[in-house]
Design a protein around this motif. Sequence first.
Motif, mmCIF file in Angstrom:
data_model
loop_
_atom_site.group_PDB
_atom_site.id
_atom_site.type_symbol
_atom_site.label_atom_id
_atom_site.label_comp_id
_atom_site.label_asym_id
_atom_site.label_seq_id
_atom_site.Cartn_x
_atom_site.Cartn_y
_atom_site.Cartn_z
ATOM 1 N N TYR A 83 11.163 13.213 12.019
ATOM 2 C CA TYR A 83 9.728 13.065 11.836
ATOM 3 C C TYR A 83 9.422 11.686 11.285
ATOM 4 N N THR A 84 8.547 10.978 11.957
ATOM 5 C CA THR A 84 8.093 9.678 11.474
ATOM 6 C C THR A 84 6.651 9.817 11.015
ATOM 7 N N PRO A 85 6.398 9.660 9.729
ATOM 8 C CA PRO A 85 5.025 9.820 9.244
ATOM 9 C C PRO A 85 4.109 8.759 9.843
ATOM 10 N N PRO A 86 2.817 9.081 9.942
ATOM 11 C CA PRO A 86 1.870 8.105 10.495
ATOM 12 C C PRO A 86 1.755 6.888 9.585
ATOM 13 N N PRO A 87 1.314 5.747 10.123
ATOM 14 C CA PRO A 87 1.165 4.542 9.298
ATOM 15 C C PRO A 87 0.023 4.697 8.297
ATOM 16 N N PHE A 88 -0.103 3.734 7.388
ATOM 17 C CA PHE A 88 -1.167 3.752 6.383
ATOM 18 C C PHE A 88 -2.505 3.470 7.064
ATOM 19 N N ILE A 89 -3.256 4.534 7.299
ATOM 20 C CA ILE A 89 -4.608 4.411 7.848
ATOM 21 C C ILE A 89 -5.493 5.322 7.007
ATOM 22 N N VAL A 90 -6.500 4.754 6.372
ATOM 23 C CA VAL A 90 -7.352 5.553 5.489
ATOM 24 C C VAL A 90 -8.470 6.183 6.308
ATOM 25 N N LYS A 91 -8.588 7.499 6.163
ATOM 26 C CA LYS A 91 -9.608 8.233 6.904
ATOM 27 C C LYS A 91 -10.686 8.786 5.983
ATOM 28 N N ALA A 92 -10.309 9.053 4.736
ATOM 29 C CA ALA A 92 -11.244 9.708 3.819
ATOM 30 C C ALA A 92 -11.128 9.121 2.419
ATOM 31 N N LEU A 93 -12.269 9.021 1.762
ATOM 32 C CA LEU A 93 -12.304 8.581 0.368
ATOM 33 C C LEU A 93 -13.050 9.607 -0.467
ATOM 34 N N CYS A 94 -12.523 9.853 -1.654
ATOM 35 C CA CYS A 94 -13.217 10.675 -2.636
ATOM 36 C C CYS A 94 -13.829 9.716 -3.651
ATOM 37 N N LEU A 95 -15.140 9.682 -3.728
ATOM 38 C CA LEU A 95 -15.812 8.751 -4.647
ATOM 39 C C LEU A 95 -16.209 9.481 -5.922
ATOM 40 N N ASN A 96 -15.636 9.057 -7.033
ATOM 41 C CA ASN A 96 -16.058 9.607 -8.318
ATOM 42 C C ASN A 96 -17.304 8.853 -8.764
ATOM 43 N N VAL A 97 -18.424 9.230 -8.190
ATOM 44 C CA VAL A 97 -19.654 8.487 -8.467
ATOM 45 C C VAL A 97 -20.115 8.687 -9.903
ATOM 46 N N LEU A 124 -23.795 0.983 -7.538
ATOM 47 C CA LEU A 124 -23.961 0.982 -6.083
ATOM 48 C C LEU A 124 -23.069 -0.079 -5.433
ATOM 49 N N ALA A 125 -22.934 -1.224 -6.086
ATOM 50 C CA ALA A 125 -22.103 -2.296 -5.508
ATOM 51 C C ALA A 125 -20.669 -1.807 -5.295
ATOM 52 N N THR A 126 -20.156 -1.024 -6.230
ATOM 53 C CA THR A 126 -18.792 -0.486 -6.100
ATOM 54 C C THR A 126 -18.725 0.537 -4.966
ATOM 55 N N ALA A 127 -19.748 1.380 -4.869
ATOM 56 C CA ALA A 127 -19.779 2.377 -3.789
ATOM 57 C C ALA A 127 -19.809 1.684 -2.425
ATOM 58 N N ARG A 128 -20.579 0.606 -2.323
ATOM 59 C CA ARG A 128 -20.636 -0.129 -1.047
ATOM 60 C C ARG A 128 -19.285 -0.775 -0.738
ATOM 61 N N GLN A 129 -18.632 -1.302 -1.777
ATOM 62 C CA GLN A 129 -17.293 -1.878 -1.568
ATOM 63 C C GLN A 129 -16.316 -0.797 -1.096
ATOM 64 N N ALA A 130 -16.491 0.414 -1.612
ATOM 65 C CA ALA A 130 -15.614 1.521 -1.195
ATOM 66 C C ALA A 130 -15.821 1.830 0.287
ATOM 67 N N VAL A 131 -17.071 1.849 0.716
ATOM 68 C CA VAL A 131 -17.365 2.087 2.138
ATOM 69 C C VAL A 131 -16.737 0.979 2.986
ATOM 70 N N ASP A 132 -16.883 -0.267 2.537
ATOM 71 C CA ASP A 132 -16.300 -1.403 3.271
ATOM 72 C C ASP A 132 -14.775 -1.279 3.332
ATOM 73 N N SER A 136 -12.555 -0.983 6.730
ATOM 74 C CA SER A 136 -11.578 -2.022 7.084
ATOM 75 C C SER A 136 -10.142 -1.501 7.083
ATOM 76 N N ASN A 137 -9.916 -0.304 6.519
ATOM 77 C CA ASN A 137 -8.560 0.262 6.513
ATOM 78 C C ASN A 137 -8.442 1.511 7.384
ATOM 79 N N SER A 138 -9.450 1.748 8.237
ATOM 80 C CA SER A 138 -9.472 2.996 9.005
ATOM 81 C C SER A 138 -8.867 2.863 10.397
ATOM 82 N N GLY A 139 -8.379 1.668 10.725
ATOM 83 C CA GLY A 139 -7.694 1.501 12.006
ATOM 84 C C GLY A 139 -8.518 2.013 13.172
ATOM 85 N N THR A 140 -7.895 2.858 13.989
ATOM 86 C CA THR A 140 -8.575 3.368 15.190
ATOM 87 C C THR A 140 -9.319 4.674 14.935
#
Lengths: 461, 36
Positions: A83-97, A124-132, A136-140
């Motif tokens: 088994y080869t695990p998938p590469p580092f691709i971020v799909k979901a974030l949990c934001l502790n707002v 809000l600036a941090t939340a927007r950075q989290a979205v960015d 940028s790390n979500s690949g395909t």
Amino acid sequence: MLHCFTLGGVSLVYDVHSHSLHEVDDLAWALLSRGLHLEPEQASSVLLLADGYSRQEIEEAQEEIAQLISEGLLCAPDPYTGYTPPPFIVKALCLNVAHNCNLSCSYCFAGAGSLGRTDVLMPLATARQAVDFLLSNSGTRRNLEIDFFGGEPLLNMPVVEATVAYARERGRAEGKKFGFTLTTNALLLDDQVSRFLLENGINAVLSIDGRPETHDRLRRTHGGKGSHAQVVSRIMHYLELHRTWPDPKGYCYVRGTFTGYNLDFAQEFRYLAGLGIDDISLEPVVAKSEADYALLQQHLPAIAEEYRRLAEDYLEVAASGREIRLFHFEIDLDGGPCLPKLLSGCGAGHSYLAVSAQGDLYPCHQFIGRESFRIGNVSGGALRDDLIEQFRTAHVYAKAKCRQCWAKFLCSGGCQAHCQLENNDILNPPELACQMMRRRLECALYVRSRKEQLVNMEKIV
Amino acid sequence: MAKHIKTITRSPLLKREHTGCGECQTTVGNQTCLKT
């Protein structure tokens, strides 16, 4: 690999590597549970003849077993030899707002709602950075997810609203779709907030532990008052609004925690179902053993019996024709996740990350505040590649205990945060958690077999 | 007609598609991926 067990007078055989479930009679049980199907037919026949079975019966059962083996439904080979695990691709974030909270629940991951930090609302600036960062790390990946969590996220509602709008705008520009979930204690879930969630198709997870005395024992205000009455009122209002909302896009369910104080947790299910709630999740508390509310090894017999009672209670409600879902028992053996997903579980640390109010990245919300697990920050800078790799490769087949466990494809290796909390090793699941999970899954398989019977009875009627 | 064994689910893992596409929502057995 087979797992043979009996529950409620029913003998079941779960074939681990094919995900197939079989109900067997006494003779087939004798063959399979004693491993006689692996013996030469003549040898097993001698043993069973001594048990009083006729030669014809034995041959019939042996033929049925041989047929199922040939169809790949029994004694199937391990589908993954490598088994080869998938590469580092971020799909979901949990934001502790919001790290802070308007409740002070004893068992909270956030340490009674403060997480030991002083600056408690995410700007809000941090939340927007989290979205960015996510984009940028979500690949395909096309479908991305953001969970609003805390603390109590409704304490920072302006940032929640602005983040949803910003993510949707950025998603449209990049051809990606965002899904949102918000977990709340419901105290601030007024009509305006409820309508915002429904208008925006945001999934809602509503925290309530069950009966008033159960809920108010550990879910209190900072002043020590119980919160049950207010929470029930808010939740019922939201569920009614959701029920009557035209084509709601987001799901909602109530989520309770059971502890050493309520080992009769099936009562919480009955209470919540009695309120008319149809989507329920009841989970064991994650705690160090010294906590007064912790679940301990000596509780296991009572927990095992209570899971059985929960299964019977659930089936009783389901038999009345009511569409009710208890997350414990919602396992899909026919069309569940694919193997890579079954092996990698929740994706903590490599496809799913949590963001603190300060923008620090952690493997999941339970790791927030455990500084040695800080991966980086959404504002930029290097990420801890060593940590990411550690989590990326922590799949079922990397865990010695899991490789030989019959529940591996249903449990996916347990919760990494719990492994680390209890054993200081994300590859080493706590034994009590494993025993509870296996019992819970036996009950889920039993429920699956009985629901099949209910469907067949309806067809006959 | 089987007399001794009633098969409740028959969907062998080996005969499913396993895309590992990563698009499902991320116990995981309660999620259904249409691709599987």
